[in-house]
Scaffold this motif. Structure first.
Motif, short mmCIF file in Angstrom:
data_model
loop_
_atom_site.label_atom_id
_atom_site.label_comp_id
_atom_site.label_asym_id
_atom_site.label_seq_id
_atom_site.Cartn_x
_atom_site.Cartn_y
_atom_site.Cartn_z
N ARG A 1 -46.92 -1.47 60.08
CA ARG A 1 -46.53 -0.09 60.44
C ARG A 1 -47.32 0.82 59.33
O ARG A 1 -47.48 2.09 59.46
CB ARG A 1 -45.22 -0.02 60.39
N GLY A 2 -47.54 0.22 58.14
CA GLY A 2 -48.09 1.22 57.14
C GLY A 2 -47.87 0.36 55.87
O GLY A 2 -47.33 -0.51 55.68
N ALA A 3 -48.30 1.42 54.93
CA ALA A 3 -47.74 0.92 53.40
C ALA A 3 -46.93 1.93 52.55
O ALA A 3 -47.00 3.12 53.14
CB ALA A 3 -49.53 0.89 52.69
N ARG A 4 -46.35 1.46 51.72
CA ARG A 4 -45.58 2.33 50.86
C ARG A 4 -46.08 2.18 49.18
O ARG A 4 -46.20 1.01 48.71
CB ARG A 4 -43.96 1.78 50.80
N TYR A 5 -46.09 3.32 48.40
CA TYR A 5 -46.47 3.05 47.27
C TYR A 5 -45.32 3.54 46.36
O TYR A 5 -44.57 4.49 46.76
CB TYR A 5 -47.88 3.94 47.08
N SER A 6 -45.44 3.24 45.15
CA SER A 6 -44.48 3.52 44.10
C SER A 6 -44.89 3.81 42.85
O SER A 6 -46.19 3.41 42.58
CB SER A 6 -43.41 2.29 43.76
N PRO A 7 -44.37 4.78 42.09
CA PRO A 7 -44.86 5.00 40.78
C PRO A 7 -44.77 3.82 39.59
O PRO A 7 -45.47 3.84 38.74
CB PRO A 7 -44.17 6.30 40.25
N GLU A 8 -43.79 3.07 39.98
CA GLU A 8 -43.61 1.77 39.10
C GLU A 8 -44.54 0.83 39.49
O GLU A 8 -44.81 0.36 40.39
CB GLU A 8 -42.13 1.39 39.51
N PRO A 9 -45.22 0.32 38.19
CA PRO A 9 -46.14 -0.77 38.26
C PRO A 9 -45.34 -2.16 38.69
O PRO A 9 -44.25 -2.18 38.71
CB PRO A 9 -46.85 -0.91 37.03
N PRO A 10 -46.12 -2.93 39.35
CA PRO A 10 -45.54 -4.33 39.86
C PRO A 10 -45.16 -5.08 38.56
O PRO A 10 -45.61 -4.76 37.40
CB PRO A 10 -46.62 -4.91 40.65
N PRO A 11 -44.13 -5.72 38.72
CA PRO A 11 -43.80 -6.99 37.76
C PRO A 11 -44.84 -7.68 37.27
O PRO A 11 -45.47 -7.95 38.15
CB PRO A 11 -42.59 -7.43 38.10
N ALA A 12 -44.86 -8.10 35.77
CA ALA A 12 -45.89 -8.84 35.43
C ALA A 12 -45.51 -9.98 35.93
O ALA A 12 -44.60 -10.70 36.06
CB ALA A 12 -45.89 -8.73 33.97
N GLU A 13 -46.59 -10.82 36.05
CA GLU A 13 -46.75 -12.38 36.59
C GLU A 13 -46.29 -13.08 35.32
O GLU A 13 -46.46 -12.94 34.11
CB GLU A 13 -48.02 -12.86 36.87
N PRO A 14 -45.54 -14.09 35.22
CA PRO A 14 -44.81 -14.84 34.27
C PRO A 14 -46.11 -15.75 33.71
O PRO A 14 -46.67 -15.97 34.67
CB PRO A 14 -43.74 -15.69 34.91
N SER A 15 -46.11 -15.88 32.71
CA SER A 15 -46.96 -16.86 32.02
C SER A 15 -46.78 -18.29 32.08
O SER A 15 -45.47 -18.57 32.29
CB SER A 15 -47.31 -16.63 30.51
N PRO A 16 -47.91 -18.95 32.50
CA PRO A 16 -47.57 -20.37 32.73
C PRO A 16 -46.95 -21.21 31.66
O PRO A 16 -47.29 -20.88 30.33
CB PRO A 16 -48.85 -20.84 33.27
N THR A 17 -45.88 -22.06 31.62
CA THR A 17 -45.42 -22.78 30.89
C THR A 17 -46.24 -23.97 30.34
O THR A 17 -46.54 -24.63 31.24
CB THR A 17 -43.88 -22.92 30.94
N SER A 18 -46.23 -24.25 29.25
CA SER A 18 -46.89 -25.30 28.86
C SER A 18 -45.96 -26.53 28.42
O SER A 18 -44.92 -26.54 28.15
CB SER A 18 -47.65 -25.25 27.37
N GLY A 19 -46.47 -27.91 29.05
CA GLY A 19 -45.45 -28.79 28.99
C GLY A 19 -45.98 -30.25 29.25
O GLY A 19 -46.08 -31.13 29.27
#
Length: 187
Positions: free
Chosen positions: A169-187
């Motif tokens: 149906r369409g797209a929606r835009y927000s002034p809020e940036p997307p959440p940051a990707e979590p950094s991979p944990t080392s293990g």
């Protein structure tokens, strides 16, 4: 045909084909082959946009399903058409159908229902670029057109908006940036 090269074109027109499948009904969930008046793949000739809606609805002339002899003229949504291109018009019958004030009427609208070559090329290029409606948070419900698929960021009036959601149906835009990707944990 004075020089032996064939008949002179009467003008140029944007031509398209009816999409193989068209979506109708609530949410576009009803899929049909072609449209009521034209079979899938039918060639139609498009008059220049007449309503200031950006070519969302267009006047087309073509041969109706089951009738390969006579042209008919109707208004349809341009989203039901694919493969836009510019072609010369040689048929006086086609010109009459595109320019007549009423079907079967001899009075003509005039040349505003024919294209200039440059105008036709620009519209064909524009219609061949996939577009979808986009709503922008904080823009008061104004609809913008974006490419399909939509870009991740959209700049309007110096402000960057980020793609929050999109579907058929369409797209929606927000002034809020997307959440940051979590950094991979080392293990």
């Amino acid at each position: 045909m004075t020089d032996g090269t064939g008949p002179e074109p009467l003008g140029v027109c944007v031509v398209a084909n009816v999409a193989p499948e068209t979506s109708h009904g609530e949410g576009g969930l009803e899929i049909r082959r072609g449209i009521r008046h034209f079979a899938p793949g039918a060639k139609v000739w498009i008059a220049p946009p007449a309503w200031g809606d950006g070519g969302e609805s267009v006047i087309v002339a073509g041969r109706r399903r089951g009738n390969s002899r006579r042209y008919m003229r109707i208004v349809i949504k341009s989203r039901f058409l694919v493969n836009f291109r510019v072609r010369a018009v040689y048929s006086p019958a086609l010109v009459r159908v595109l320019t007549a004030a009423e079907p079967g009427d001899e009075k003509e609208f005039g040349t505003r229902f024919l294209w200039s070559p440059e105008q036709a090329e620009n519209w064909a290029r524009s219609w061949n670029t996939p577009k979808m409606a986009a709503q922008v948070d904080g823009q008061g419900g104004r609809t913008h057109l974006v490419t399909d698929p939509p870009p991740m960021e959209l700049r309007l009036d110096g402000v960057t908006y980020y793609l929050a959601h999109f579907n058929a149906r369409g797209a929606r835009y927000s002034p809020e940036p997307p959440p940051a990707e979590p950094s991979p944990t080392s293990g």
